[in-house]
Design a protein around this motif. Structure first.
Motif, PDB file in Angstrom:
ATOM      1  N   TYR A 162     -10.086   4.647  -2.503  1.00  0.00           N
ATOM      2  CA  TYR A 162      -8.746   4.928  -1.972  1.00  0.00           C
ATOM      3  C   TYR A 162      -7.691   4.058  -2.665  1.00  0.00           C
ATOM      4  CZ  TYR A 162      -4.750   4.412   1.163  1.00  0.00           C
ATOM      5  OH  TYR A 162      -3.474   4.329   1.665  1.00  0.00           O
ATOM      6  N   LEU A 163      -7.972   2.756  -2.779  1.00  0.00           N
ATOM      7  CA  LEU A 163      -7.012   1.855  -3.407  1.00  0.00           C
ATOM      8  C   LEU A 163      -6.779   2.211  -4.871  1.00  0.00           C
ATOM      9  CD1 LEU A 163      -8.169  -1.572  -1.898  1.00  0.00           C
ATOM     10  CD2 LEU A 163      -6.161  -0.220  -1.255  1.00  0.00           C
ATOM     11  N   LEU A 164      -7.857   2.493  -5.594  1.00  0.00           N
ATOM     12  CA  LEU A 164      -7.720   2.836  -7.010  1.00  0.00           C
ATOM     13  C   LEU A 164      -6.965   4.147  -7.204  1.00  0.00           C
ATOM     14  CD1 LEU A 164     -11.243   1.810  -8.366  1.00  0.00           C
ATOM     15  CD2 LEU A 164      -9.080   0.608  -8.678  1.00  0.00           C
ATOM     16  N   ASP A 165      -7.226   5.118  -6.331  1.00  0.00           N
ATOM     17  CA  ASP A 165      -6.508   6.398  -6.417  1.00  0.00           C
ATOM     18  C   ASP A 165      -5.017   6.201  -6.184  1.00  0.00           C
ATOM     19  OD1 ASP A 165      -8.818   7.745  -6.946  1.00  0.00           O
ATOM     20  OD2 ASP A 165      -9.110   8.508  -4.914  1.00  0.00           O
ATOM     21  N   GLN A 166      -4.676   5.380  -5.188  1.00  0.00           N
ATOM     22  CA  GLN A 166      -3.263   5.140  -4.894  1.00  0.00           C
ATOM     23  C   GLN A 166      -2.576   4.413  -6.051  1.00  0.00           C
ATOM     24  OE1 GLN A 166      -3.153   7.325  -2.300  1.00  0.00           O
ATOM     25  NE2 GLN A 166      -1.675   5.971  -1.336  1.00  0.00           N
ATOM     26  N   ILE A 167      -3.273   3.427  -6.626  1.00  0.00           N
ATOM     27  CA  ILE A 167      -2.696   2.662  -7.730  1.00  0.00           C
ATOM     28  C   ILE A 167      -2.524   3.534  -8.960  1.00  0.00           C
ATOM     29  CG2 ILE A 167      -3.149   0.764  -9.344  1.00  0.00           C
ATOM     30  CD1 ILE A 167      -4.557  -0.664  -6.980  1.00  0.00           C
ATOM     31  N   SER A 168      -3.519   4.365  -9.264  1.00  0.00           N
ATOM     32  CA  SER A 168      -3.447   5.224 -10.449  1.00  0.00           C
ATOM     33  C   SER A 168      -2.307   6.236 -10.346  1.00  0.00           C
ATOM     34  CB  SER A 168      -4.785   5.939 -10.659  1.00  0.00           C
ATOM     35  OG  SER A 168      -5.035   6.839  -9.605  1.00  0.00           O
ATOM     36  N   GLU A 170       0.444   5.452  -8.955  1.00  0.00           N
ATOM     37  CA  GLU A 170       1.625   4.602  -8.825  1.00  0.00           C
ATOM     38  C   GLU A 170       2.289   4.784  -7.467  1.00  0.00           C
ATOM     39  OE1 GLU A 170       4.196   5.144 -12.152  1.00  0.00           O
ATOM     40  OE2 GLU A 170       2.722   4.418 -13.594  1.00  0.00           O
ATOM     41  N   GLN A 171       1.451   4.917  -6.458  1.00  0.00           N
ATOM     42  CA  GLN A 171       1.955   5.035  -5.092  1.00  0.00           C
ATOM     43  C   GLN A 171       1.852   3.696  -4.381  1.00  0.00           C
ATOM     44  OE1 GLN A 171      -0.142   8.178  -3.107  1.00  0.00           O
ATOM     45  NE2 GLN A 171       0.642   9.786  -4.446  1.00  0.00           N
ATOM     46  N   GLU A 172       2.710   3.513  -3.386  1.00  0.00           N
ATOM     47  CA  GLU A 172       2.690   2.280  -2.616  1.00  0.00           C
ATOM     48  C   GLU A 172       1.382   2.194  -1.832  1.00  0.00           C
ATOM     49  OE1 GLU A 172       5.258   0.067   0.929  1.00  0.00           O
ATOM     50  OE2 GLU A 172       6.088   1.796  -0.140  1.00  0.00           O
ATOM     51  N   VAL A 173       0.785   1.002  -1.852  1.00  0.00           N
ATOM     52  CA  VAL A 173      -0.486   0.798  -1.174  1.00  0.00           C
ATOM     53  C   VAL A 173      -0.265  -0.152   0.008  1.00  0.00           C
ATOM     54  CG1 VAL A 173      -2.865  -0.017  -1.374  1.00  0.00           C
ATOM     55  CG2 VAL A 173      -1.759   1.123  -3.309  1.00  0.00           C
ATOM     56  N   ALA A 174      -0.545   0.338   1.202  1.00  0.00           N
ATOM     57  CA  ALA A 174      -0.395  -0.491   2.403  1.00  0.00           C
ATOM     58  C   ALA A 174      -1.764  -1.015   2.818  1.00  0.00           C
ATOM     59  CB  ALA A 174       0.216   0.329   3.534  1.00  0.00           C
ATOM     60  N   VAL A 175      -1.917  -2.339   2.842  1.00  0.00           N
ATOM     61  CA  VAL A 175      -3.177  -2.949   3.245  1.00  0.00           C
ATOM     62  C   VAL A 175      -2.883  -4.116   4.191  1.00  0.00           C
ATOM     63  CG1 VAL A 175      -4.444  -2.328   1.155  1.00  0.00           C
ATOM     64  CG2 VAL A 175      -3.171  -4.472   1.239  1.00  0.00           C
ATOM     65  N   VAL A 176      -3.849  -4.423   5.047  1.00  0.00           N
ATOM     66  CA  VAL A 176      -3.704  -5.587   5.906  1.00  0.00           C
ATOM     67  C   VAL A 176      -4.078  -6.830   5.126  1.00  0.00           C
ATOM     68  CG1 VAL A 176      -4.135  -4.264   8.005  1.00  0.00           C
ATOM     69  CG2 VAL A 176      -6.053  -5.294   6.794  1.00  0.00           C
ATOM     70  N   SER A 177      -3.542  -7.971   5.539  1.00  0.00           N
ATOM     71  CA  SER A 177      -3.740  -9.206   4.766  1.00  0.00           C
ATOM     72  C   SER A 177      -4.742 -10.149   5.416  1.00  0.00           C
ATOM     73  CB  SER A 177      -2.397  -9.932   4.623  1.00  0.00           C
ATOM     74  OG  SER A 177      -1.859 -10.234   5.911  1.00  0.00           O
TER      75      SER A 177
END
Length: 211
Positions: A162-168, A170-177
């Motif tokens: 999911y993270l790689l797809d969003q980054i590829s 160039e979409q904003e990625v919302a994750v908890v810290s």
């Protein structure tokens, strides 16, 4: 050996099934239309029909958000079905390998959790998984419980994909810290499971819970 694989279409189940086939180990992976964890009678009939030496359960209810809204379904699949499966395995002297989760812990500990740490689940999903472990331990002495963290794969949906797809894109990625995990490739998990199966085939008795 004859292996009955529950959840053969999942991330880990697919890899386990392929690896068992490569090693020429007899593996049966019935579909949900034949073995449905929501229908206890299908669990009993499948084990009586196939008479496996080992059952590997890779299936379960795994959505923590939805679980809060439908707790009865979550407990029916994760806890009650595992109690039925453990009873069936025990009656047939069948070994049960159960894939559990890091969610049985609350995540407060700063260091890595060990098998000696006492689970303290938070939420419906985590509680159902911990209670599943308890049901298995009480009902089926010949059991192996494997607790995994973040299972990753290039197949199907998982956190890393999911993270790689969003980054590829160039979409904003919302994750908890505030979450930490130990990414575990599904292929590695499958290799460990199959290695345990092979040890069992050589007469080993490594019953218990492992991380």
């Amino acid at each position: 050996m004859k292996i009955l694989l529950v959840g053969g279409t999942g991330l880990i189940g697919q890899e386990v099934q392929q690896l068992l086939q490569e090693k020429l180990i007899n593996c049966i992976a019935p579909g949900r239309d034949e073995l449905n964890l929501e229908h206890p009678e299908s669990i009993d009939s499948s084990l009586k029909n196939y008479q496996p030496d080992i059952v590997i359960n890779c299936a379960g209810y795994n959505d923590p958000v939805k679980a809060e809204n439908e707790p009865s379904k979550c407990f029916r699949i994760n806890r009650d079905a595992m109690a039925t499966l453990a009873d069936c395995c025990n009656r047939q002297n069948t070994t049960l390998v159960y894939i559990s989760t890091y969610r049985v812990f609350d995540g407060i500990k700063k260091e890595a959790y060990s098998e000696k740490d006492i689970p303290n689940p938070s939420g419906v999903l985590a509680t159902s998984r911990w209670q599943a472990e308890q049901q298995i331990s009480e009902r089926c002495p010949r059991h192996i419980i494997l607790r995994l963290s973040w299972v990753i794969s290039y197949k199907r949906t998982n956190l890393l994909k999911y993270l790689l797809d969003q980054i590829s894109r160039e979409q904003e990625v919302a994750v908890v810290s505030d979450q930490q995990g130990c990414p575990t490739p599904s292929e590695d998990a499958a290799r460990v499971i199959v290695a345990i199966i092979q040890q069992l085939g050589c007469g080993a008795e490594p019953w218990g819970t492992y991380h």
